[in-house]
Design a protein around this motif. Sequence first.
Motif, PDB file in Angstrom:
ATOM      1  N   UNK A  24      12.161  25.057 -35.475  1.00 45.91           N
ATOM      2  CA  UNK A  24      12.209  23.784 -36.322  1.00 45.91           C
ATOM      3  C   UNK A  24      11.474  22.626 -35.227  1.00 45.91           C
ATOM      4  N   UNK A  25      11.205  21.634 -36.175  1.00 39.92           N
ATOM      5  CA  UNK A  25      10.387  20.514 -35.178  1.00 39.92           C
ATOM      6  C   UNK A  25      11.040  19.851 -34.362  1.00 39.92           C
ATOM      7  N   UNK A  26      12.445  19.643 -34.597  1.00 34.48           N
ATOM      8  CA  UNK A  26      13.203  18.952 -33.788  1.00 34.48           C
ATOM      9  C   UNK A  26      13.234  19.533 -32.290  1.00 34.48           C
ATOM     10  N   UNK A  27      13.257  20.994 -32.394  1.00 36.73           N
ATOM     11  CA  UNK A  27      13.187  21.575 -30.946  1.00 36.73           C
ATOM     12  C   UNK A  27      12.147  21.080 -30.376  1.00 36.73           C
ATOM     13  N   UNK A  28      10.890  21.242 -30.894  1.00 38.00           N
ATOM     14  CA  UNK A  28       9.562  20.822 -30.111  1.00 38.00           C
ATOM     15  C   UNK A  28       9.749  19.203 -29.378  1.00 38.00           C
ATOM     16  N   UNK A  29      10.306  18.321 -30.657  1.00 36.74           N
ATOM     17  CA  UNK A  29      10.392  16.992 -30.097  1.00 36.74           C
ATOM     18  C   UNK A  29      11.766  16.980 -28.697  1.00 36.74           C
ATOM     19  N   UNK A  30      12.512  17.539 -28.658  1.00 34.47           N
ATOM     20  CA  UNK A  30      13.472  17.672 -27.638  1.00 34.47           C
ATOM     21  C   UNK A  30      12.649  18.068 -26.566  1.00 34.47           C
ATOM     22  N   UNK A  31      11.588  19.175 -26.651  1.00 36.89           N
ATOM     23  CA  UNK A  31      10.937  19.662 -25.305  1.00 36.89           C
ATOM     24  C   UNK A  31      10.090  18.367 -24.849  1.00 36.89           C
ATOM     25  N   UNK A  32       9.222  17.551 -25.956  1.00 38.52           N
ATOM     26  CA  UNK A  32       8.507  16.322 -25.462  1.00 38.52           C
ATOM     27  C   UNK A  32       9.204  15.483 -24.600  1.00 38.52           C
ATOM     28  N   UNK A  33      10.549  15.165 -25.224  1.00 36.74           N
ATOM     29  CA  UNK A  33      11.293  14.173 -24.516  1.00 36.74           C
ATOM     30  C   UNK A  33      11.675  14.551 -22.973  1.00 36.74           C
ATOM     31  N   UNK A  34      12.077  15.566 -22.867  1.00 37.27           N
ATOM     32  CA  UNK A  34      12.625  16.322 -21.701  1.00 37.27           C
ATOM     33  C   UNK A  34      11.106  16.171 -20.813  1.00 37.27           C
ATOM     34  N   UNK A  35      10.044  16.693 -21.215  1.00 39.77           N
ATOM     35  CA  UNK A  35       8.896  16.350 -20.378  1.00 39.77           C
ATOM     36  C   UNK A  35       8.588  15.078 -20.011  1.00 39.77           C
ATOM     37  N   UNK A  36       8.618  14.085 -20.920  1.00 40.69           N
ATOM     38  CA  UNK A  36       8.324  12.818 -20.747  1.00 40.69           C
ATOM     39  C   UNK A  36       9.512  12.246 -19.623  1.00 40.69           C
ATOM     40  N   UNK A  37      10.630  12.393 -19.672  1.00 43.08           N
ATOM     41  CA  UNK A  37      11.740  12.157 -18.633  1.00 43.08           C
ATOM     42  C   UNK A  37      11.280  12.560 -17.272  1.00 43.08           C
ATOM     43  N   UNK A  38      10.891  13.768 -17.149  1.00 42.84           N
ATOM     44  CA  UNK A  38      10.731  14.425 -16.167  1.00 42.84           C
ATOM     45  C   UNK A  38       9.444  13.839 -15.456  1.00 42.84           C
ATOM     46  N   UNK A  39       8.479  13.450 -16.390  1.00 40.82           N
ATOM     47  CA  UNK A  39       7.167  12.600 -15.855  1.00 40.82           C
ATOM     48  C   UNK A  39       7.655  11.412 -15.437  1.00 40.82           C
ATOM     49  N   UNK A  40       8.533  10.626 -16.098  1.00 39.89           N
ATOM     50  CA  UNK A  40       8.874   9.170 -15.601  1.00 39.89           C
ATOM     51  C   UNK A  40       9.681   9.481 -14.305  1.00 39.89           C
ATOM     52  N   UNK A  41      10.253  10.200 -14.323  1.00 41.93           N
ATOM     53  CA  UNK A  41      11.206  10.405 -12.878  1.00 41.93           C
ATOM     54  C   UNK A  41      10.293  10.571 -11.680  1.00 41.93           C
ATOM     55  N   UNK A  42       9.213  11.338 -12.063  1.00 41.73           N
ATOM     56  CA  UNK A  42       8.377  11.787 -10.988  1.00 41.73           C
ATOM     57  C   UNK A  42       7.376  10.628 -10.604  1.00 41.73           C
ATOM     58  N   UNK A  43       7.213   9.784 -11.560  1.00 39.67           N
ATOM     59  CA  UNK A  43       6.282   8.654 -11.367  1.00 39.67           C
ATOM     60  C   UNK A  43       7.473   7.725 -10.840  1.00 39.67           C
ATOM     61  N   UNK A  44       8.380   7.497 -10.910  1.00 37.42           N
ATOM     62  CA  UNK A  44       9.517   6.535 -10.379  1.00 37.42           C
ATOM     63  C   UNK A  44       9.379   6.876  -9.010  1.00 37.42           C
TER      64      UNK A  44
END
Length: 241
Positions: A24-44
């Motif tokens: 389902x599409x929501x699964x891919x959106x969750x994956x995108x959010x997780x990747x974005x949070x990890x990326x923001x945490x890394x930048x922070x």
Amino acid sequence: MPTRCGLTAPTTVRRVWHPVGRLPARVYWRRRIVVLVVLLALLGGLAWLGVALLSGRDGTGAAAADRTEPVPEPALARVVPSVTAVATPDPPPVAVTQAAPPEAPPEPLAGGPCTDDMITLEVRAPAEVPVGSKPTFELAVANVSAVPCVRALDKGLQEIVMLDAAGNRVWGSNDCFPEASSDARTLAPGEVVSIPLVWGGLTSEPTCTVPRGNPAPGPYVLRARLDTEVSPDAPITLVQL
């Protein structure tokens, strides 16, 4: 994604943000959010690490400046306290008092009584007198003030006494023949009143009960009195003729 022909389809931005798959599409959106949070945490984390490195460098410099060794205090200063550190008490205030000027004596009142300070008393007598003679002595009263004044010259207030060299009383004018009178005189400034007194040449004492006789030749003194005023001693010598 495999295609129906078994080949992998090329990856595009559209396919990343809009994946298409069996899930389902929501699964891919969750994956995108997780990747974005990890990326923001890394930048922070990278940003925090950079700030920490810069702050540590500045802190190291400040700490090095703070670790500058202090100049050691001289040994003498540790033993002898500083002059400024020693509290010296202030001297007590000195009370300054001004002495009051002495009061001037009151001016004598013209026409008032002659006090002892306003008159002088003197015995006038010959320097030598023969033993057994009857010489006349004078009691001189003088007004030495600047104003006229009144003084009582009563007979009962007048007296002349004779003393020998040892200070013993030999004769007194009021011993055997006392007289009484009332004589208030107004004495002008500088005026002198002479009052004669005759000595019979014999010894006497106040009760006049002791036998009288001629005093022995030698030096004597005469002393006069007018009430409370006493004259200086006048020398007199009794000589044997």
